[in-house]
Design an enzyme around this catalytic site. Structure first.
Site, PDB file in Angstrom:
ATOM      1  N   SER A  53       5.369 -69.520 -74.205  1.00  0.00           N
ATOM      2  CA  SER A  53       4.556 -69.344 -72.997  1.00  0.00           C
ATOM      3  C   SER A  53       4.177 -67.892 -72.720  1.00  0.00           C
ATOM      4  CB  SER A  53       5.283 -69.920 -71.777  1.00  0.00           C
ATOM      5  OG  SER A  53       6.465 -69.198 -71.523  1.00  0.00           O
ATOM      6  N   HIS A  92       8.569 -64.853 -67.682  1.00  0.00           N
ATOM      7  CA  HIS A  92       7.159 -64.885 -67.297  1.00  0.00           C
ATOM      8  C   HIS A  92       6.781 -63.616 -66.549  1.00  0.00           C
ATOM      9  CE1 HIS A  92       6.494 -69.525 -67.616  1.00  0.00           C
ATOM     10  NE2 HIS A  92       6.581 -68.929 -68.793  1.00  0.00           N
ATOM     11  N   ASP A 139       3.552 -70.829 -62.054  1.00  0.00           N
ATOM     12  CA  ASP A 139       4.824 -71.516 -62.289  1.00  0.00           C
ATOM     13  C   ASP A 139       5.310 -72.394 -61.144  1.00  0.00           C
ATOM     14  OD1 ASP A 139       4.912 -70.287 -64.721  1.00  0.00           O
ATOM     15  OD2 ASP A 139       6.421 -68.807 -64.171  1.00  0.00           O
TER      16      ASP A 139
END
Length: 197
Positions: A53, A92, A139
Site C-alpha cells: 500500500s 501510511h 484509511d
C-alpha cells in the site's frame, strides 16, 4: 537416539555452559530491543512493511526504523499505527491533521479507586487522517468501528526515520509459515547445545 547424546551428558558442566550462553544471547537481544524502545519512545522501534500500500516509497518486506519522540506529526510524514483492537502495524502517510482547539480538554472515563469518574487532560492530542500512497481512498475504512481519525497519543507507534530494503522478508516468511519458525528455532537451539568449544 539417546545414545548419541551420551557424550554431551558425560560433561554436564559444558552442557550447562552452552545452555547458559544461549540464554545470554536471548536475554541480550531482549535488552537491546527494550533499550531501543526506550530511546525511540516506541513500543515497536523496528517494523516490517507487510503490504504494497505504500509503493513506490516502501516495498513489501522493507525494514523500517521508527521514532516517536516528536510531540506532533506533520502532514506528509509517514507513520506506523495500530488499529484499535488489532495488533497489525500499518504504514501510511498522514494526509490531514486536525489539531485540538486551544483550551479544549480531552475527557476520558477512568476508574479511580474502584469508582468510575471523568478525568480531564489539558494536553490536547493531535488527530490524524492517513492514506497509503498506493491506495485510492483514505484509511477511514481501516480504522476501528466508529473511529474517524487517529489519535496521535493512542494510535501512532512512530514516524519512519529510516529503512533497509527487503531485509524484512525473513520476518514475513516466518509469520506466513509457522512450521519454518519452529524448524529454524529448533536448528539454532540444537547448534548452540551441540557446539563444542
Amino acid at each position: 537416539m539417546l545414545s548419541s547424546l551420551a557424550p554431551y551428558m558425560a560433561n554436564p558442566r559444558q552442557t550447562l555452559t552452552q545452555v547458559l550462553n544461549f540464554a545470554l544471547v536471548l536475554s541480550t537481544a531482549f535488552m537491546l530491543w527494550k533499550g531501543l524502545s526506550v530511546i525511540t519512545n516506541s513500543t515497536s522501534p523496528i517494523v516490517v512493511v507487510l503490504s504494497g500500500s505504500m509503493e513506490p516509497a516502501f516495498q513489501r518486506g522493507d525494514l523500517l526504523f521508527l521514532w516517536n519522540r516528536s510531540p506532533r506529526v506533520d502532514v506528509g510524514e509517514i507513520v506506523v499505527y495500530n488499529v484499535r483492537g488489532k495488533d497489525i502495524p500499518i504504514v501510511h502517510r498522514v494526509m490531514r491533521s486536525f489539531p485540538e482547539l486551544p483550551g479544549r480538554e480531552d475527557k476520558k472515563n477512568v476508574k479511580k479507586g474502584g469508582e468510575e469518574g471523568e478525568e480531564t487532560s489539558s494536553t490536547p492530542s493531535q488527530k490524524l487522517l492517513t492514506k497509503g500512497d498506493n491506495n485510492m481512498a483514505d484509511d477511514t475504512e481501516l480504522y476501528a468501528q466508529g473511529q474517524e481519525y487517529l489519535d496521535r497519543k493512542e494510535d501512532i507507534v512512530g514516524s519512519v526515520r529510516g529503512y533497509v530494503p527487503t531485509v524484512g522478508y525473513v520476518t514475513i516468511l516466518l509469520s506466513e509459515h509457522p512450521w519454518l519458525r519452529s524448524v529454524l528455532l529448533g536448528f539454532m537451539g540444537l547448534m548452540v547445545v551441540l557446539q563444542r568449544e
